[in-house]
Write an enzyme that holds these catalytic residues in place. Sequence first.
Site, mmCIF file in Angstrom:
data_model
loop_
_atom_site.group_PDB
_atom_site.id
_atom_site.type_symbol
_atom_site.label_atom_id
_atom_site.label_comp_id
_atom_site.label_asym_id
_atom_site.label_seq_id
_atom_site.Cartn_x
_atom_site.Cartn_y
_atom_site.Cartn_z
ATOM 1 N N LYS A 199 60.445 42.797 26.488
ATOM 2 C CA LYS A 199 60.253 42.498 25.042
ATOM 3 C C LYS A 199 61.549 42.334 24.280
ATOM 4 C CE LYS A 199 59.788 46.663 26.440
ATOM 5 N NZ LYS A 199 58.973 47.721 26.938
ATOM 6 N N GLU A 256 52.884 38.156 28.361
ATOM 7 C CA GLU A 256 51.787 39.076 28.015
ATOM 8 C C GLU A 256 52.197 40.542 28.178
ATOM 9 O OE1 GLU A 256 48.297 38.361 26.932
ATOM 10 O OE2 GLU A 256 48.845 40.413 26.420
ATOM 11 N N VAL A 316 54.029 43.123 25.406
ATOM 12 C CA VAL A 316 53.369 43.875 24.325
ATOM 13 C C VAL A 316 52.136 44.568 24.887
ATOM 14 C CG1 VAL A 316 52.179 43.727 22.098
ATOM 15 C CG2 VAL A 316 54.150 42.256 22.547
ATOM 16 N N ILE A 375 47.392 45.828 28.427
ATOM 17 C CA ILE A 375 46.316 45.357 27.529
ATOM 18 C C ILE A 375 46.469 43.862 27.273
ATOM 19 C CG2 ILE A 375 45.139 45.735 25.328
ATOM 20 C CD1 ILE A 375 46.833 48.176 24.879
ATOM 21 N N LYS A 413 57.944 44.716 19.653
ATOM 22 C CA LYS A 413 56.574 44.285 19.961
ATOM 23 C C LYS A 413 55.843 43.775 18.719
ATOM 24 C CE LYS A 413 56.287 47.340 23.956
ATOM 25 N NZ LYS A 413 56.071 48.729 24.394
ATOM 26 N N GLY A 470 53.603 51.608 32.365
ATOM 27 C CA GLY A 470 53.340 52.077 33.728
ATOM 28 C C GLY A 470 53.360 50.916 34.705
HETATM 29 P P1 NDP Z 1 63.644 49.567 35.798
HETATM 30 O O1 NDP Z 1 64.952 50.070 35.320
HETATM 31 O O2 NDP Z 1 62.747 50.476 36.547
HETATM 32 O O3 NDP Z 1 63.863 48.259 36.722
HETATM 33 C C1 NDP Z 1 64.812 47.275 36.463
HETATM 34 C C2 NDP Z 1 65.422 46.891 37.797
HETATM 35 O O4 NDP Z 1 66.250 45.749 37.602
HETATM 36 C C3 NDP Z 1 66.299 48.003 38.376
HETATM 37 O O5 NDP Z 1 66.121 48.087 39.768
HETATM 38 C C4 NDP Z 1 67.695 47.522 38.013
HETATM 39 O O6 NDP Z 1 68.700 48.046 38.853
HETATM 40 C C5 NDP Z 1 67.536 46.031 38.189
HETATM 41 N N1 NDP Z 1 68.551 45.288 37.469
HETATM 42 C C6 NDP Z 1 69.148 45.582 36.302
HETATM 43 N N2 NDP Z 1 70.068 44.651 35.995
HETATM 44 C C7 NDP Z 1 70.048 43.754 37.003
HETATM 45 C C8 NDP Z 1 70.804 42.575 37.279
HETATM 46 N N3 NDP Z 1 71.749 42.155 36.457
HETATM 47 N N4 NDP Z 1 70.523 41.893 38.406
HETATM 48 C C9 NDP Z 1 69.588 42.330 39.259
HETATM 49 N N5 NDP Z 1 68.860 43.448 39.066
HETATM 50 C C10 NDP Z 1 69.082 44.151 37.941
HETATM 51 O O7 NDP Z 1 62.887 48.979 34.534
HETATM 52 P P2 NDP Z 1 61.323 48.732 34.349
HETATM 53 O O8 NDP Z 1 60.770 48.129 35.579
HETATM 54 O O9 NDP Z 1 60.697 49.958 33.806
HETATM 55 O O10 NDP Z 1 61.326 47.687 33.152
HETATM 56 C C11 NDP Z 1 61.677 46.336 33.351
HETATM 57 C C12 NDP Z 1 61.396 45.579 32.063
HETATM 58 O O11 NDP Z 1 59.986 45.670 31.774
HETATM 59 C C13 NDP Z 1 62.088 46.147 30.834
HETATM 60 O O12 NDP Z 1 62.381 45.094 29.956
HETATM 61 C C14 NDP Z 1 61.033 47.058 30.208
HETATM 62 O O13 NDP Z 1 61.219 47.232 28.840
HETATM 63 C C15 NDP Z 1 59.792 46.259 30.489
HETATM 64 N N6 NDP Z 1 58.556 47.007 30.528
HETATM 65 C C16 NDP Z 1 58.475 48.197 31.210
HETATM 66 C C17 NDP Z 1 57.284 48.866 31.294
HETATM 67 C C18 NDP Z 1 57.153 50.151 32.023
HETATM 68 O O14 NDP Z 1 56.084 50.766 31.956
HETATM 69 N N7 NDP Z 1 58.173 50.605 32.739
HETATM 70 C C19 NDP Z 1 56.061 48.341 30.661
HETATM 71 C C20 NDP Z 1 56.229 47.060 29.986
HETATM 72 C C21 NDP Z 1 57.445 46.455 29.922
HETATM 73 P P3 NDP Z 1 69.536 49.341 38.313
HETATM 74 O O15 NDP Z 1 68.525 50.429 38.146
HETATM 75 O O16 NDP Z 1 70.538 49.611 39.357
HETATM 76 O O17 NDP Z 1 70.149 48.920 37.013
HETATM 77 N N1 HSE Z 2 58.882 51.965 27.118
HETATM 78 C C1 HSE Z 2 57.741 51.182 26.846
HETATM 79 C C2 HSE Z 2 56.637 52.070 26.343
HETATM 80 C C3 HSE Z 2 57.309 50.436 28.068
HETATM 81 O O1 HSE Z 2 56.734 53.293 26.531
HETATM 82 O O2 HSE Z 2 55.684 51.569 25.752
HETATM 83 C C4 HSE Z 2 56.171 49.467 27.815
HETATM 84 O O3 HSE Z 2 56.602 48.397 27.033
#
Ligand code: NDP
Ligand code: HSE
Length: 398
Positions: free
Chosen positions: A100, A124, A127, A131, A200, A297
Amino acid sequence: MVNIAILGFGVVGSGVYEMIKNNKAVLTETCGCEINVRYVLDIRDFSSHPEAEKFTKNIKDILDDPDVSVVVEAMGGSHPAYEYTMDCLNAKKSVVTSNKEVVATFGKTFLSCANQNGVSYLYEASVGGGIPVLHPLLKCLSGNEIVKAYGILNGTTNYILTQMFKNQKSYESALREAQEKGYAERDPRADVEGIDTCRKICIISDIAFGGFVDPDAVHTEGITAVSGEDVSYAESRSCSIKLLGYTKKREDGIVVIVAPFMVSKDFILSNVDDVYNAVTIHGNAVEDVTFCGRGAGKFPTASAMVGDIIDIVNNTAGKNREFGRKDVKVVDYKSEPFSFYLKLSGSCAGIEKVFENCKVLSASDSSAVIITDKTTQSQVEDKVKNASLKIERLIRCL
Ligand code: NDP
Ligand code: HSE
């Protein structure tokens, strides 16, 4: 077969990867072909992963492969997510994202770039986690004039508020649990200070009203100041305290606010707890519709992203609706009428004369806790100033 690439193999990226494997039969039936993860890009070492050969650290491997048609961005942050997204779109690859931060900041550029290249940019999952809320807004509700939208848009803060005030846990342990469950942002200040909710509600507002709201221009409060005393007063009035994003169309522009609200039990949102999010959209024909589900999640978020991939594979995504098509002015949030919960200090003996028709929840000579009649924050501040009082706490009521 459709080949995709996943950027970022953390909570969300690995969720997409596993969901595609676990639901292979369903996806093949829905798409009429197999979805194959050809590349996973991540900066971490995955050399012992069972499919280690799929992992790369070089975006060029993906950009240069003409057989990759969809790229899933789940790295988070603005950079290099911005550059990689633009490179993928310009390479005529559709992009699906959960990020986002980039959608709220650069969505206008991405959507226009995607249209120029005849590909899709779908978001999708950015936000409300799992959902479906943006697709209904863009499709099923698109014949309505949207009047307002408000909701619990952050799973981490709703989880923390629930654990603190229903399960008597400390702020620190509730936040730690949200982090362990993979809900929180890398820097959880984005959750607890309302920044994530702000991004969002800006995205919802951009879709609903066709403008472009700069998240930095939105009045944003988080949950760190919410106290047990506030919650007790809320409960005494059959209300809950929820961090809401709120946007409304007015004659003079749109108002956008992110703040804790005292939400009456009459609203569905009041009973939405833990990691659940809920968004109410009011359209002039449909009236109120509320979408509720897991707001964060691994698999709930993957569900939204895989839905976007299917939309692209099945050619049902359509032209991207661009942000910023209209010049929409964001008006002063202090001019939006609400009833307010106020904790005041100063000479409060005649508080009912200062705030006519208010409900006094408690009062002494030097302090008062009241609920005002419907008014604006500007008017509240004028009255407080004229009566030489001080606002110790202000929470809007819904
Ligand atoms: P994580 O930190 O778990 O995963 C991100 C991954 O991307 C990590 O493995 C990270 O490595 C890697 N990464 C970071 N920078 C780079 C790069 N330059 N090149 C390659 N790989 C890279 O995050 P999430 O999966 O939790 O979240 C991802 C996105 O989704 C975020 O924008 C978050 O706001 C969004 N989101 C998350 C939700 C959730 O429930 N977790 C729900 C909805 C949206 P390293 O850890 O070494 O930096
Ligand atoms: N950090 C965010 C939250 C992840 O807790 O809602 C989902 O966008």
